[in-house]
Scaffold this active site. Structure first.
Site, short mmCIF file in Angstrom:
data_model
loop_
_atom_site.label_atom_id
_atom_site.label_comp_id
_atom_site.label_asym_id
_atom_site.label_seq_id
_atom_site.Cartn_x
_atom_site.Cartn_y
_atom_site.Cartn_z
N LYS A 157 34.12 0.20 -29.33
CA LYS A 157 33.68 1.15 -29.66
C LYS A 157 33.10 2.20 -30.34
O LYS A 157 32.81 3.00 -29.71
CB LYS A 157 34.81 1.33 -30.49
CG LYS A 157 35.27 2.88 -31.40
CD LYS A 157 36.69 2.57 -32.33
CE LYS A 157 36.33 1.93 -33.52
NZ LYS A 157 36.01 2.25 -34.81
N ASN A 158 32.25 1.56 -31.21
CA ASN A 158 31.10 2.44 -31.77
C ASN A 158 29.91 2.31 -31.44
O ASN A 158 28.78 2.28 -32.44
CB ASN A 158 30.66 0.88 -33.07
CG ASN A 158 32.04 1.35 -34.51
OD1 ASN A 158 33.49 1.79 -33.98
ND2 ASN A 158 32.47 -0.08 -35.21
N ARG A 209 32.57 6.00 -48.19
CA ARG A 209 31.70 5.98 -47.83
C ARG A 209 31.41 7.48 -47.83
O ARG A 209 31.50 8.34 -47.05
CB ARG A 209 32.85 6.54 -46.25
CG ARG A 209 33.57 4.89 -46.49
CD ARG A 209 34.16 4.86 -44.86
NE ARG A 209 33.39 4.62 -43.44
CZ ARG A 209 33.58 4.41 -42.26
NH1 ARG A 209 35.20 4.37 -41.98
NH2 ARG A 209 32.80 3.81 -41.54
N CYS A 223 38.23 7.31 -47.05
CA CYS A 223 38.98 6.38 -46.37
C CYS A 223 39.72 5.45 -46.97
O CYS A 223 39.21 5.05 -47.90
CB CYS A 223 37.84 6.34 -44.46
SG CYS A 223 38.15 4.97 -44.27
N ARG A 231 43.83 3.35 -32.22
CA ARG A 231 41.99 3.72 -32.51
C ARG A 231 40.19 3.05 -31.86
O ARG A 231 40.21 3.48 -30.86
CB ARG A 231 41.91 4.10 -33.97
CG ARG A 231 42.92 4.89 -34.24
CD ARG A 231 42.31 5.54 -35.67
NE ARG A 231 40.98 6.09 -35.81
CZ ARG A 231 40.28 6.09 -36.65
NH1 ARG A 231 40.94 6.29 -38.56
NH2 ARG A 231 39.01 6.53 -36.78
N ASP A 283 33.55 -5.74 -40.38
CA ASP A 283 34.73 -5.35 -38.99
C ASP A 283 35.24 -6.47 -38.50
O ASP A 283 36.39 -6.51 -37.91
CB ASP A 283 34.35 -4.63 -38.12
CG ASP A 283 33.70 -3.39 -38.23
OD1 ASP A 283 34.50 -2.19 -39.22
OD2 ASP A 283 33.11 -2.25 -37.72
#
Ligand code: EPU
Length: 421
Positions: A22-23, A122, A117, A397, A305
């Site tokens: 994803k990233n 951030r 968030c 997500r 993560d």
């Protein structure tokens, strides 16, 4: 809203294929804004954040085709607008990375600034400072960053922190600036390296990605590309920890051990057998894990993560462990929910002090971000009884069909659709 229901206690066993990262995919998809030519991307994970990015690109006027099977074609030949609205950036911070590519190709852009968030404040100061060093005039007005530049010029940029997003953003912009840019104290994450590879395949001159100084020699235009993204090291790490927590034996097809060394080291210390080969990683666990201390760090350190997932594993380990979070200031929201499941975790500053317990007990739980949600799923797999995780949209997500993948490994897990009325 859907929930995930898990009856814990099953050993995970078998093989799972790891999806595209994803990233890596998110910035690479946005890099298509740097060229009028068609870009074809493969191994793009079918997660909600990717769909949001494709919506943003379509909204800007790019032609977007998604074959539904991981292949996405984007052509940003003529754009309808140079603005990314609040509605999109608010749901996904990575959309902010559209600012630089729009600016670099069209001389101006307007993108909503992301707010705070669930995991921390951030800010985007490093992105904006870097853009200014490259010659952009940036104004913050009405919640938007307005950027303009007749001609961007290469510059020397030294980041105060090796921010993944700022490194990616500035690298993209510098590809079309006049002259050479160096980014010092650059992030070294594999996703940064993958973006650099994609840019190079589009004709950019980038060297040093993966090290702490990246040099980019600007070119006048980039061309179309066919590019396949790397496998998702965080998805792989999540399944590794799931296998470890359930006394499992799981082969992760496609996982790259080279990207997961810090995690492999910690799992081995915890008593898990990890076998690496060129096609994937096998994780074999037997019995209770040993406690290990973990500190999240920029790559190649232990990834933030995977902090929540490792914390769930340590909640059931033998002994006391300390997990320190050094990347985000507020990334322990999962702890209160884990404690409701019977874990013994205390937060002291940026550290979680975990005393391993013998059992966790299933409970209805929910979390406020992606990795915290998946941590509760892992806890549910290893807990006694039924765990019901709500706010499943966080999981969607970043994970492709996680309940189906876990179920194929033998977990008793299902998605329960919201009943109407
Ligand atoms: N930071 C600043 N100023 C900036 C940019 C960052 O102070 O201008 C700070 C942040 O507040 C944070 C730290 O630097 O405390 C690290 O932020 P970074 O910019 O490295 O993170 P990011 O680019 O916003 C990406 C991933 C995150 C992952 C982090 C760290 C994407 C789309 N997101 O975020 O992924 O946690 O790097 O590795 O690539 C996730 O997938 O669940 C996720 C949150």
């Amino acid at each position: 809203m859907d929930t995930i229901q898990i009856r814990g206690g099953r050993r995970l066993k078998g093989e799972v294929t790891i999806d595209g990262a994803k990233n890596a995919a998110l910035p690479i998809l946005l890099a298509s804004l740097l060229t009028p030519e068609r870009c074809t991307f493969r191994n793009v994970p079918r997660v909600v954040d990717v769909r949001t990015t494709l919506r943003l690109l379509a909204d800007l006027g790019a032609r977007v085709e998604d074959d539904g099977n991981g292949v996405v074609r984007i052509q940003a030949e003529r754009l309808a607008r140079l603005e990314a609205p609040y509605a999109l950036v608010k749901t996904m911070r990575a959309s902010f990375l559209a600012l630089g590519p729009l600016l670099a190709r069209h001389g101006r852009a307007r993108v909503s600034t992301p707010g705070g968030c669930a995991i921390g404040s951030r800010p985007v100061n490093l992105h904006l400072d870097g853009l200014q060093k490259l010659g952009a005039r940036v104004r913050l007005l009405h919640g938007y960053a307005d950027a303009e530049a007749e001609q961007l010029r290469g510059a020397r940029i030294s980041l105060d922190f090796p921010s993944v997003g700022a490194t990616e953003h500035l690298m993209m912009v510098a590809t079309l600036a006049e002259g050479t840019t160096t980014i010092e104290n650059a992030a070294r994450e594999p996703e940064v390296v993958d973006l650099a590879r994609a840019l190079a395949a589009m004709g950019a001159r980038v060297t040093g990605a993966g090290e702490d100084i990246i040099s980019i020699e600007g070119v006048s235009a980039l061309h179309g590309v066919e590019f396949s993204t790397i496998p998702d090291r965080i998805e792989a790490g999540t399944f590794m920890i799931a296998a470890a927590m359930t006394g499992g034996d799981v082969y992760l097809r496609g996982a790259r051990a080279g990207h997961l060394q810090a995690v492999i080291l910690k799992l081995r210390e915890a008593g898990v057998e990890v076998r690496e080969d060129p096609e994937g990683i096998r994780v074999i666990a037997n019995g209770r894990l040993r406690s290990v201390d973990v500190k999240t760090m920029p790559y190649p350190g232990f990834p933030t993560d995977l902090q929540a997932q490792m914390l769930a594993a340590m909640a059931l380990a033998d002994g006391r462990s300390v997990i320190s979070e050094t990347i985000f200031e507020n990334r322990f929201m999962h702890v209160l929910e884990l404690n409701r499941m019977g874990a013994d975790v205390k937060i002291e500053g940026n550290a979680a002090i975990i005393r391993g317990v013998a059992v966790l007990s299933g409970a209805p739980v929910m979390a406020t971000d992606l990795r915290a949600s998946v941590c509760l799923v892992l806890a549910g797999l290893a807990a006694e009884g039924v765990t019901e995780v709500s706010r499943v949209y966080h999981l969607d997500r970043g994970y492709v069909r996680i309940e189906e993948k876990l179920s194929a490994l033998g977990a008793d897990i299902r998605r329960v659709k919201e009943s109407k009325g």
